[in-house]
Design an enzyme around this catalytic site. Sequence first.
Site, PDB file in Angstrom:
ATOM      1  N   SER A 185      31.603  40.275  44.940  1.00 57.79           N
ATOM      2  CA  SER A 185      32.177  39.667  43.735  1.00 57.79           C
ATOM      3  C   SER A 185      32.351  38.160  43.819  1.00 57.79           C
ATOM      4  CB  SER A 185      33.525  40.305  43.437  1.00 57.79           C
ATOM      5  OG  SER A 185      34.437  40.018  44.468  1.00 57.79           O
ATOM      6  N   HIS A 213      32.200  46.238  41.379  1.00 59.99           N
ATOM      7  CA  HIS A 213      31.617  45.228  40.480  1.00 59.99           C
ATOM      8  C   HIS A 213      30.210  45.591  40.009  1.00 59.99           C
ATOM      9  CE1 HIS A 213      34.862  42.287  40.906  1.00 59.99           C
ATOM     10  NE2 HIS A 213      34.994  42.834  42.110  1.00 59.99           N
ATOM     11  N   LYS A 243      37.798  47.509  36.083  1.00 57.46           N
ATOM     12  CA  LYS A 243      36.990  46.313  35.805  1.00 57.46           C
ATOM     13  C   LYS A 243      36.138  46.601  34.556  1.00 57.46           C
ATOM     14  CE  LYS A 243      37.285  45.169  40.671  1.00 57.46           C
ATOM     15  NZ  LYS A 243      38.434  44.279  40.618  1.00 57.46           N
TER      16      LYS A 243
HETATM   17  N1  PMP Z   1      36.841  47.066  45.759  1.00 56.44           N
HETATM   18  C1  PMP Z   1      36.300  45.907  45.383  1.00 56.44           C
HETATM   19  C2  PMP Z   1      34.939  45.546  45.887  1.00 56.44           C
HETATM   20  C3  PMP Z   1      37.004  45.027  44.534  1.00 56.44           C
HETATM   21  O1  PMP Z   1      36.488  43.867  44.164  1.00 56.44           O
HETATM   22  C4  PMP Z   1      38.284  45.420  44.081  1.00 56.44           C
HETATM   23  C5  PMP Z   1      39.099  44.575  43.103  1.00 56.44           C
HETATM   24  N2  PMP Z   1      39.218  43.272  43.320  1.00 56.44           N
HETATM   25  C6  PMP Z   1      38.802  46.632  44.500  1.00 56.44           C
HETATM   26  C7  PMP Z   1      38.057  47.434  45.324  1.00 56.44           C
HETATM   27  C8  PMP Z   1      40.153  47.063  44.075  1.00 56.44           C
HETATM   28  O2  PMP Z   1      40.077  47.658  42.824  1.00 56.44           O
HETATM   29  P1  PMP Z   1      41.349  47.768  41.905  1.00 56.44           P
HETATM   30  O3  PMP Z   1      41.562  46.453  41.282  1.00 56.44           O
HETATM   31  O4  PMP Z   1      40.979  48.845  40.941  1.00 56.44           O
HETATM   32  O5  PMP Z   1      42.483  48.177  42.786  1.00 56.44           O
END
Ligand code: PMP
Length: 395
Positions: A185, A213, A243
């Site tokens: 990301s 993502h 997301k």
């Molecule tokens: N895995 C990845 C690769 C992420 O980018 C994120 C969120 N930033 C998460 C897990 C966590 O997801 P959530 O926001 O639903 O807790």
Amino acid sequence: MAKVLDSFLQDNLEDLKTRGLYNEIDPLESPNGPTIKIGGKELINLSSNNYLGLATDDRLKKAAIDAVNTYGVGAGAVRTINGTMKLHLELEETIASFKKTEAAIAYQSGFNCNMAAISAVMNKNDAILSDELNHASIIDGCRLSKAKIIRVKHSDMDDLRAKAKEATESGLYNKVMVITDGVFSMDGDVAKLPEIVEIAEEFDLITYVDDAHGSGVLGKGAGTVKHFGLQDKVDFQIGTLSKAIGVIGGYVAGKKQLIDWLKVSSRPFLFSTALTPADVAAAKRAIEILAESTELHDKLWESGNYLKKGLSELGFDIGESETPITPVIIGDEVKTQAFSKRLNEEGVYAKSIVFPTVPKGTGRVRNMPTAAHTEEMLDKAIAIYEKVGKEMGII
Ligand code: PMP
């Protein structure tokens, strides 16, 4: 407050502030849409993960309201006591059908999902090959499992192969897992899944892809694994409902036996209250929308390509993103933060991302265009980038 705690907090907060690493939080006075309101001012929003604009979609709102009217606001218990409503199972079936897997299990967040799933399968007698740029929740999930963590150079297939060979031939570990983000990301690059799967097959590695993502973005919305046609080759397909899906929650999609195991062993499923009815119903509706049409997905890519073209033509370094995520790489942390602040003053909300979220010296302002942005909004954002970029000598 204990004196030791007081001095610990004082020292560490001060240190972050002097190094320009202290993150100020700006509360929103509006929904998290293509434009947002902060401090009474309307800004073009290039910082959300609401890729498809679903967080404010009327169809999801209606699904949530109907679910509240039918089931109330809380699930009332953990999933294994009596917090599982029919809705939860319907959501899991919808995810599995969209992902083309045998089954799926939903968790309260993507973060929670990584805490849950890794440690349900891996333990101190195992090893995990983890890409060095994997998300914090993967890192924490790996640590929680107590397995040996072997860091792999980012998307370096020679390093992965060498370390997979060494780990499997050492005789030290019962099981070895390879774990990666589907889309990274901070840079928007995509994991080299075909090569990863090939190496996994050669060395009998468990494969784990966190597609937080990539879901909604790649593979016509079904994610990175689908994008590469590898649905039968990846053991754990992780996603978030927070997301592109626009709500909250996380999930694992995979073989029925794996999901059955997670339902009896993963601790956030056993010990943390289930997702609320509104969240579940809205997330289910979002996935149905993605399954019905690629309209939002296509619009997201149009926005991404339009913004990338505009910023790179101005001379900004936008890295090597393969997705709509568009970093503008500045380098120095303090300059990155100053750049983001000036964009904000001019009307663009694009957050600076600095160490420790990204390696030192690679500070960037990260732009997340969405399906909800109009060309007019993006033109305005590009014009502001030009003004601030010239003013600060970045372009
Ligand atoms: N895995 C990845 C690769 C992420 O980018 C994120 C969120 N930033 C998460 C897990 C966590 O997801 P959530 O926001 O639903 O807790």
